[in-house]
Scaffold this active site. Structure first.
Site, PDB file in Angstrom:
ATOM      1  CG  LEU A  24      47.705  43.662  43.297  1.00  0.00           C
ATOM      2  CD1 LEU A  24      46.448  43.293  44.083  1.00  0.00           C
ATOM      3  CD2 LEU A  24      47.972  45.159  43.405  1.00  0.00           C
ATOM      4  CG  ASP A  66      50.924  24.454  41.473  1.00  0.00           C
ATOM      5  OD1 ASP A  66      50.017  25.160  41.968  1.00  0.00           O
ATOM      6  OD2 ASP A  66      50.687  23.550  40.647  1.00  0.00           O
ATOM      7  CG  ASN A  93      49.383  38.566  45.341  1.00  0.00           C
ATOM      8  OD1 ASN A  93      48.539  39.433  45.178  1.00  0.00           O
ATOM      9  ND2 ASN A  93      50.199  38.173  44.359  1.00  0.00           N
ATOM     10  CB  SER A 144      39.545  38.955  49.525  1.00  0.00           C
ATOM     11  OG  SER A 144      38.294  38.559  49.021  1.00  0.00           O
ATOM     12  CE1 TYR A 158      39.557  36.220  41.295  1.00  0.00           C
ATOM     13  CE2 TYR A 158      37.898  37.901  41.748  1.00  0.00           C
ATOM     14  CZ  TYR A 158      39.224  37.482  41.752  1.00  0.00           C
ATOM     15  OH  TYR A 158      40.201  38.313  42.236  1.00  0.00           O
ATOM     16  CE  LYS A 162      40.322  36.310  45.132  1.00  0.00           C
ATOM     17  NZ  LYS A 162      41.706  36.159  45.628  1.00  0.00           N
TER      18      LYS A 162
END
Length: 287
Positions: A24, A66, A93, A144, A158, A162
């Site tokens: 993305l 990083d 992102n 997100s 994960y 988020k």
């Protein structure tokens, strides 16, 4: 459909995009450059951006970063501002997926998941805010996930990362609004990126084998992802809006799921209303 407050003419904006070299992030970078904007593309490995740097001389600055290194984040943001003079759109992102059942996670894996997805976005947000405040403008876009809507088997940590990102971003939006800075949480569904192929997996606990088999069957039957360019088109509409939303869902599947989850929660709350209300009764402060 018209986008609230959208404008066709926006001039040359300056973007700061993390994880810009792939998936993305790459699609967002290409879309911004195609619109005539300037981009600071940050990633651990920026070599995949070499072709875009060559095709858009002077408009793409590729910087190694990083995001888990807070000092490095502040340094790279300073270089970005020094190079282009301002920042208009900041897209957090960069992200990673650590897959596995909650019980299976080692401490190192659990911390690593939060370091990238939550702390990385936090450091970038902190680093860009002084510049955006000074300008009196700017738009921070937090990428997100469908995992930010709820917790799902094998992606619990994960989702935790988020959830943390979204909670922080809601507060950030309220704090930054007085300075003319906007914040949007983008919740994408499935896109053909390398998020899953580059994911880190826990050591499987045999106790969960039947659940893993069930999940694998569900994914094989119902997993349909989209081209990242569609997300990039939505991103361009978002940042062109004078009144962007706090949250934006990307994709029909995640859109429908968001409403289903919200309804389930509301039904559960309503079913336990009596217990909830009985648990509160104002009394004078203890002496």
């Amino acid at each position: 459909m018209e986008t609230s407050g959208a404008t066709e003419s926006h001039g040359s904006r300056v973007w700061f995009i993390t994880g810009a070299s792939r998936g993305l992030g790459r699609a967002f970078t290409e879309a911004a450059l195609s619109a005539g904007d300037r981009v600071v593309g940050a990633a651990r490995d920026v070599s995949p951006l070499d072709d875009l740097v060559a095709r858009h001389p002077g408009r793409l600055l590729a910087l190694r970063l990083d995001v888990t290194d807070r000092a490095a984040v502040f340094d790279v943001v300073a270089k970005a501002v020094q190079h282009f003079g301002r920042l208009d759109v900041v897209v957090n992102n960069a992200g990673a997926l650590f897959a596995g059942m909650v019980e299976e996670f080692t401490e190192t894996q659990a911390r690593a998941q939060l370091e990238v997805n939550f702390f990385g976005a936090l450091w970038v947000s902190q680093a860009v805010l002084p510049q955006l405040r000074a300008q009196g403008s700017g738009h921070i876009v937090q990428i997100s996930s469908i995992g930010g809507l709820g917790g799902f088997p094998s992606t619990g940590l994960y989702s935790a990362s988020k959830f943390a990102l979204e909670g922080m971003s809601e507060a950030l939006a309220a704090e930054a609004a007085q300075f003319g800075v906007k914040v949007t949480i983008v919740q994408p569904g499935g896109y053909w990126t390398d998020l899953y192929t580059s994911s880190t997996a826990t050591v499987p606990n045999p106790s969960y084998d039947s659940l893993r088999d069930e999940l694998a069957k569900q994914w094989a039957e119902g997993s349909i992802d989209s081209e990242p360019q569609l997300a990039a088109e939505a991103m361009m509409k978002l940042v062109a809006s004078d009144d962007p939303p706090l949250r934006l869902l990307l994709g029909s599947m995640v859109y429908d799921l968001a409403f289903d989850i919200a309804k389930q929660r509301m039904d559960t709350w309503a079913g336990w209303e009596e217990v909830s209300r009985a648990a509160e009764k104002a009394v004078p402060a203890p002496k």
